[in-house]
Scaffold this motif. Structure first.
Motif, PDB file in Angstrom:
ATOM      1  N   LYS A 188       0.869  -1.073  -0.354  1.00  0.00           N
ATOM      2  CA  LYS A 188      -0.228  -0.274   0.110  1.00  0.00           C
ATOM      3  C   LYS A 188       0.987   1.537  -0.079  1.00  0.00           C
ATOM      4  CE  LYS A 188      -3.556  -2.268   2.578  1.00  0.00           C
ATOM      5  NZ  LYS A 188      -5.039  -2.080   3.551  1.00  0.00           N
ATOM      6  N   ASP A 189       2.500   1.415  -1.096  1.00  0.00           N
ATOM      7  CA  ASP A 189       2.689   1.791  -0.587  1.00  0.00           C
ATOM      8  C   ASP A 189       2.966   3.181  -1.902  1.00  0.00           C
ATOM      9  OD1 ASP A 189       4.757   3.958  -0.228  1.00  0.00           O
ATOM     10  OD2 ASP A 189       6.050   2.426  -0.382  1.00  0.00           O
ATOM     11  N   VAL A 190       1.891   4.414  -2.183  1.00  0.00           N
ATOM     12  CA  VAL A 190       1.226   4.905  -3.283  1.00  0.00           C
ATOM     13  C   VAL A 190       2.344   5.368  -4.070  1.00  0.00           C
ATOM     14  CG1 VAL A 190      -0.198   6.825  -3.979  1.00  0.00           C
ATOM     15  CG2 VAL A 190      -0.982   5.319  -2.507  1.00  0.00           C
ATOM     16  N   GLU A 191       3.176   6.203  -2.700  1.00  0.00           N
ATOM     17  CA  GLU A 191       4.461   6.983  -4.430  1.00  0.00           C
ATOM     18  C   GLU A 191       5.283   5.845  -4.668  1.00  0.00           C
ATOM     19  OE1 GLU A 191       4.491   9.864  -4.589  1.00  0.00           O
ATOM     20  OE2 GLU A 191       2.544   9.854  -3.630  1.00  0.00           O
ATOM     21  N   ARG A 192       6.005   4.839  -3.746  1.00  0.00           N
ATOM     22  CA  ARG A 192       6.704   3.601  -3.964  1.00  0.00           C
ATOM     23  C   ARG A 192       6.216   2.849  -5.739  1.00  0.00           C
ATOM     24  NH1 ARG A 192      11.792   2.721  -5.291  1.00  0.00           N
ATOM     25  NH2 ARG A 192      11.963  -0.129  -5.543  1.00  0.00           N
ATOM     26  N   SER A 193       4.789   2.781  -5.090  1.00  0.00           N
ATOM     27  CA  SER A 193       4.235   2.323  -6.278  1.00  0.00           C
ATOM     28  C   SER A 193       4.528   3.330  -7.903  1.00  0.00           C
ATOM     29  CB  SER A 193       2.662   2.551  -6.612  1.00  0.00           C
ATOM     30  OG  SER A 193       2.962   1.427  -4.790  1.00  0.00           O
ATOM     31  N   LYS A 194       4.036   4.691  -8.046  1.00  0.00           N
ATOM     32  CA  LYS A 194       3.688   5.826  -8.803  1.00  0.00           C
ATOM     33  C   LYS A 194       4.765   5.813  -9.610  1.00  0.00           C
ATOM     34  CE  LYS A 194       0.407   9.187  -7.074  1.00  0.00           C
ATOM     35  NZ  LYS A 194       0.263  10.060  -6.453  1.00  0.00           N
ATOM     36  N   GLU A 195       6.702   5.837  -8.807  1.00  0.00           N
ATOM     37  CA  GLU A 195       7.363   6.041  -9.200  1.00  0.00           C
ATOM     38  C   GLU A 195       7.888   4.792  -9.320  1.00  0.00           C
ATOM     39  OE1 GLU A 195       9.691   8.240  -9.096  1.00  0.00           O
ATOM     40  OE2 GLU A 195       7.770   9.987  -7.965  1.00  0.00           O
TER      41      GLU A 195
END
Length: 215
Positions: A188-195
């Motif tokens: 559930k790591d949104v920012e990491r997923s986006k990167e």
């Protein structure tokens, strides 16, 4: 009327399948009489299906010359990739917020399907399964129109070039990048997923565009 409509849709999908299998190739002129014979249907549903495919951008139509399979241009490829990235990066947060165990199992299956399809050579099926993994992320959002648009954009890219020239080691890199994206979503790591999604798209363009548009 419904019967004719269903037949047109059936023929439409059959032509798409021919493109998937590279039995119809970019730049090829299509003769609807020959297609009708090949698909064992009348000319009308073939002509209707070709008209729809032209409206969707898969085919080009020139009056008095007929239809031909559209060749992807660099500008179109850039635009399609930009939209893909905007959709996936923009909605991955919603996908994570709508996460459920069932949805994650479905996404994991798509990831595993890609891995199982890896062989000693690159084939078109891998591109379909790659699309399904990424579309599976958007499926978690619960917006059918969004998912359909994403799949259509991806299809407009990989139906228009030969896949066999892509390096096999890039396929292995894609496998690892999928794993990283999946694990990030699972955490559930949104920012990491986006990167990770941004990096994946950047790597994809870097490796794919020289194949589609050789110097």
């Amino acid at each position: 009327m419904k019967k004719h409509s269903n037949l047109t849709l059936k023929v439409y999908q059959q032509i798409i399948d021919l493109m998937h299998n590279y039995e119809i190739v970019p730049g090829q002129r299509l003769v609807f009489i020959d297609l009708a014979k090949q698909l064992n249907v009348s000319r009308t549903p073939v002509n209707n299906a070709l008209s729809i495919l032209a409206q969707q951008g898969y085919l080009d139509f020139v009056p008095n010359q007929g239809y031909s399979v559209h060749k992807l241009t660099l500008e179109e490829a850039e635009n399609h990739y930009a939209i893909r990235e905007v959709l996936e990066v923009g909605f991955v947060g919603d996908a994570i917020r709508n996460m459920s165990e069932k949805k994650m199992r479905a996404l994991e299956k798509k990831k595993n399907d890609y891995e199982k399809a890896i062989a000693s050579h690159v084939n078109r099926r891998l591109f379909i399964l790659d699309t399904e993994f990424h579309a599976g992320i958007l499926d978690m959002v619960g917006n059918d129109i969004l998912s359909a648009q994403y799949r259509d954009i991806c299809q407009k890219i990989f139906l228009r070039f030969r896949t066999e020239d892509l390096r096999l080691n890039r396929i292995m890199e894609i496998k690892e990048e999928h794993n990283e994206i999946f694990e990030s979503i699972q955490l559930k790591d949104v920012e990491r997923s986006k990167e990770l999604v941004k990096s994946h798209h950047k790597n994809s363009k870097k490796n794919l565009f020289p194949v589609i548009f050789p110097a």
